[in-house]
Design a protein around this motif. Sequence first.
Motif, PDB file in Angstrom:
ATOM      1  N   PHE A  34       0.824  -1.199   0.000  1.00 32.83           N
ATOM      2  CA  PHE A  34       0.000   0.000   0.000  1.00 32.83           C
ATOM      3  C   PHE A  34       0.863   1.255   0.000  1.00 32.83           C
ATOM      4  O   PHE A  34       1.882   1.334   0.684  1.00 32.83           O
ATOM      5  N   ARG A  35       0.441   2.240  -0.805  1.00 35.58           N
ATOM      6  CA  ARG A  35       1.067   3.564  -0.791  1.00 35.58           C
ATOM      7  C   ARG A  35       0.029   4.601  -0.393  1.00 35.58           C
ATOM      8  O   ARG A  35      -1.118   4.561  -0.858  1.00 35.58           O
ATOM      9  N   CYS A  36       0.414   5.501   0.459  1.00 37.03           N
ATOM     10  CA  CYS A  36      -0.499   6.550   0.889  1.00 37.03           C
ATOM     11  C   CYS A  36      -0.912   7.411  -0.304  1.00 37.03           C
ATOM     12  O   CYS A  36      -0.170   7.528  -1.285  1.00 37.03           O
ATOM     13  N   PRO A  37      -2.097   8.004  -0.244  1.00 31.29           N
ATOM     14  CA  PRO A  37      -2.549   8.842  -1.351  1.00 31.29           C
ATOM     15  C   PRO A  37      -1.685  10.089  -1.505  1.00 31.29           C
ATOM     16  O   PRO A  37      -0.992  10.515  -0.582  1.00 31.29           O
ATOM     17  N   SER A  38      -1.747  10.659  -2.702  1.00 32.90           N
ATOM     18  CA  SER A  38      -1.054  11.925  -2.974  1.00 32.90           C
ATOM     19  C   SER A  38      -1.979  13.081  -2.611  1.00 32.90           C
ATOM     20  O   SER A  38      -3.149  13.096  -3.012  1.00 32.90           O
ATOM     21  N   VAL A  39      -1.456  14.026  -1.853  1.00 30.86           N
ATOM     22  CA  VAL A  39      -2.271  15.137  -1.363  1.00 30.86           C
ATOM     23  C   VAL A  39      -1.699  16.457  -1.865  1.00 30.86           C
ATOM     24  O   VAL A  39      -0.490  16.689  -1.796  1.00 30.86           O
ATOM     25  N   THR A  40      -2.571  17.294  -2.362  1.00 31.01           N
ATOM     26  CA  THR A  40      -2.207  18.673  -2.711  1.00 31.01           C
ATOM     27  C   THR A  40      -2.798  19.595  -1.654  1.00 31.01           C
ATOM     28  O   THR A  40      -4.017  19.661  -1.477  1.00 31.01           O
ATOM     29  N   TRP A  41      -1.909  20.277  -0.927  1.00 30.33           N
ATOM     30  CA  TRP A  41      -2.334  21.135   0.169  1.00 30.33           C
ATOM     31  C   TRP A  41      -2.336  22.593  -0.270  1.00 30.33           C
ATOM     32  O   TRP A  41      -1.471  23.004  -1.054  1.00 30.33           O
ATOM     33  N   PRO A  42      -3.261  23.403   0.211  1.00 33.40           N
ATOM     34  CA  PRO A  42      -3.185  24.839  -0.074  1.00 33.40           C
ATOM     35  C   PRO A  42      -1.919  25.428   0.534  1.00 33.40           C
ATOM     36  O   PRO A  42      -1.482  25.024   1.616  1.00 33.40           O
ATOM     37  N   SER A  43      -1.310  26.353  -0.170  1.00 37.76           N
ATOM     38  CA  SER A  43      -0.020  26.895   0.265  1.00 37.76           C
ATOM     39  C   SER A  43      -0.096  27.596   1.616  1.00 37.76           C
ATOM     40  O   SER A  43       0.896  27.662   2.340  1.00 37.76           O
ATOM     41  N   SER A  44      -1.282  28.077   1.968  1.00 33.19           N
ATOM     42  CA  SER A  44      -1.411  28.864   3.198  1.00 33.19           C
ATOM     43  C   SER A  44      -1.219  28.047   4.468  1.00 33.19           C
ATOM     44  O   SER A  44      -0.956  28.615   5.527  1.00 33.19           O
ATOM     45  N   ILE A  45      -1.329  26.714   4.391  1.00 37.15           N
ATOM     46  CA  ILE A  45      -1.208  25.947   5.643  1.00 37.15           C
ATOM     47  C   ILE A  45       0.204  25.974   6.198  1.00 37.15           C
ATOM     48  O   ILE A  45       0.409  25.775   7.401  1.00 37.15           O
ATOM     49  N   SER A  46       1.186  26.207   5.341  1.00 37.82           N
ATOM     50  CA  SER A  46       2.566  26.262   5.825  1.00 37.82           C
ATOM     51  C   SER A  46       2.942  27.649   6.330  1.00 37.82           C
ATOM     52  O   SER A  46       4.028  27.823   6.892  1.00 37.82           O
ATOM     53  N   SER A  47       2.045  28.610   6.143  1.00 44.54           N
ATOM     54  CA  SER A  47       2.303  29.967   6.643  1.00 44.54           C
ATOM     55  C   SER A  47       1.215  30.355   7.633  1.00 44.54           C
ATOM     56  O   SER A  47       1.419  30.307   8.858  1.00 44.54           O
ATOM     57  N   ASP A  48       0.041  30.673   7.136  1.00 45.07           N
ATOM     58  CA  ASP A  48      -1.058  31.076   8.018  1.00 45.07           C
ATOM     59  C   ASP A  48      -1.476  29.947   8.948  1.00 45.07           C
ATOM     60  O   ASP A  48      -1.940  30.195  10.062  1.00 45.07           O
ATOM     61  N   GLY A  49      -1.331  28.708   8.489  1.00 48.06           N
ATOM     62  CA  GLY A  49      -1.745  27.562   9.294  1.00 48.06           C
ATOM     63  C   GLY A  49      -0.615  26.880  10.035  1.00 48.06           C
ATOM     64  O   GLY A  49      -0.793  25.768  10.546  1.00 48.06           O
ATOM     65  N   ALA A  50       0.527  27.538  10.125  1.00 46.78           N
ATOM     66  CA  ALA A  50       1.688  26.908  10.755  1.00 46.78           C
ATOM     67  C   ALA A  50       1.479  26.643  12.244  1.00 46.78           C
ATOM     68  O   ALA A  50       2.189  25.827  12.843  1.00 46.78           O
ATOM     69  N   PHE A  51       0.504  27.302  12.860  1.00 47.70           N
ATOM     70  CA  PHE A  51       0.233  27.105  14.288  1.00 47.70           C
ATOM     71  C   PHE A  51      -0.399  25.749  14.578  1.00 47.70           C
ATOM     72  O   PHE A  51      -0.397  25.289  15.724  1.00 47.70           O
ATOM     73  N   ALA A  52      -0.951  25.095  13.567  1.00 54.34           N
ATOM     74  CA  ALA A  52      -1.728  23.874  13.788  1.00 54.34           C
ATOM     75  C   ALA A  52      -0.849  22.691  14.182  1.00 54.34           C
ATOM     76  O   ALA A  52       0.226  22.482  13.617  1.00 54.34           O
ATOM     77  N   ASP A  53      -1.325  21.925  15.142  1.00 56.32           N
ATOM     78  CA  ASP A  53      -0.646  20.686  15.526  1.00 56.32           C
ATOM     79  C   ASP A  53      -1.030  19.546  14.600  1.00 56.32           C
ATOM     80  O   ASP A  53      -0.262  18.603  14.421  1.00 56.32           O
TER      81      ASP A  53
END
Length: 292
Positions: free
Chosen positions: A123-142
């Motif tokens: 099994f291989r995990c799915p490929s995910v495309t994340w919005p760019s903002s999660i690494s900046s505006d969403g960086a606080f998330a655990d």
Amino acid sequence: MKFIQYIQLFPYALLLLGLSACTLNVDVSEDDDPISGSSIYELFVIQPDMDDAFNILFVPDASYGDLAELANRQAFVDDLTNAIENSYWQNQAYYFNLGRFNYYYTLESGSVVENEPDEEGNFRCPSVTWPSSISSDGAFADATILIHSNNLRDCANPASGLATAEPTSYGTIVHETSHAVFALPDEYCCDSNYSTNVPILYATETACENDPINAAWRNCTSFVSDRDGNDWWRSEGNITTNAIMLSGGNTVWEFGPADWVIMEAAYLSFPHASSSSTGTPAIFAPNNWNRP
């Protein structure tokens, strides 16, 4: 700012009063302001100090449409509040500590696509495309969880806190969040990526049998990884079903006592945490619980 007021003010009193059922309703409005950047909003916040809570950020997939439109945003938020109630709040290790979780969402969408197995059939995990903002505006998330409509096997990355889940796959939501937040390992055989994670998973029988931490529940049993042929030893060998880290799907099971050792340590790591403010589960897998 969205609160259930009596939970915000008396989170632990609620637990002491018998864990009576509550309903989480959040109405979106044009008057709502983002809390980070231009796209991240509060969903349900109990702990105003982010450093004193696990912060969960939900990301929509494109099936929800343009979340700048209030009707689409409300549909996504309704799915999220339903998921919180029927996933996290159906598990004692989460619900007894609900005051340690804040929930947020973003208006920007991502996507997830299933992958074929590798050349060895693994099994291989799915490929995910994340919005760019999660690494900046969403960086606080655990933990950042992409909520998607397409049916596939989900994954989580404990190192990054990124995970995927379907909105009504309640057991999967808890399972993948527990990878992302607590770095709990998969305990099922045999196609995951396994590594030592004491007191749950051990590389040798000797290590499992001689660990004083697991003495209260020790039942060391092994399985063989399909990926590398290595033996792995579970200290909770007597729990063979009905445990959240043994499965995903719709049903929310409880954790085993070994899982709780790791989760409790994480709860106690917060600046203002104490044993008296940390809710220990009253039951463990394979027993189950339905919130009153």
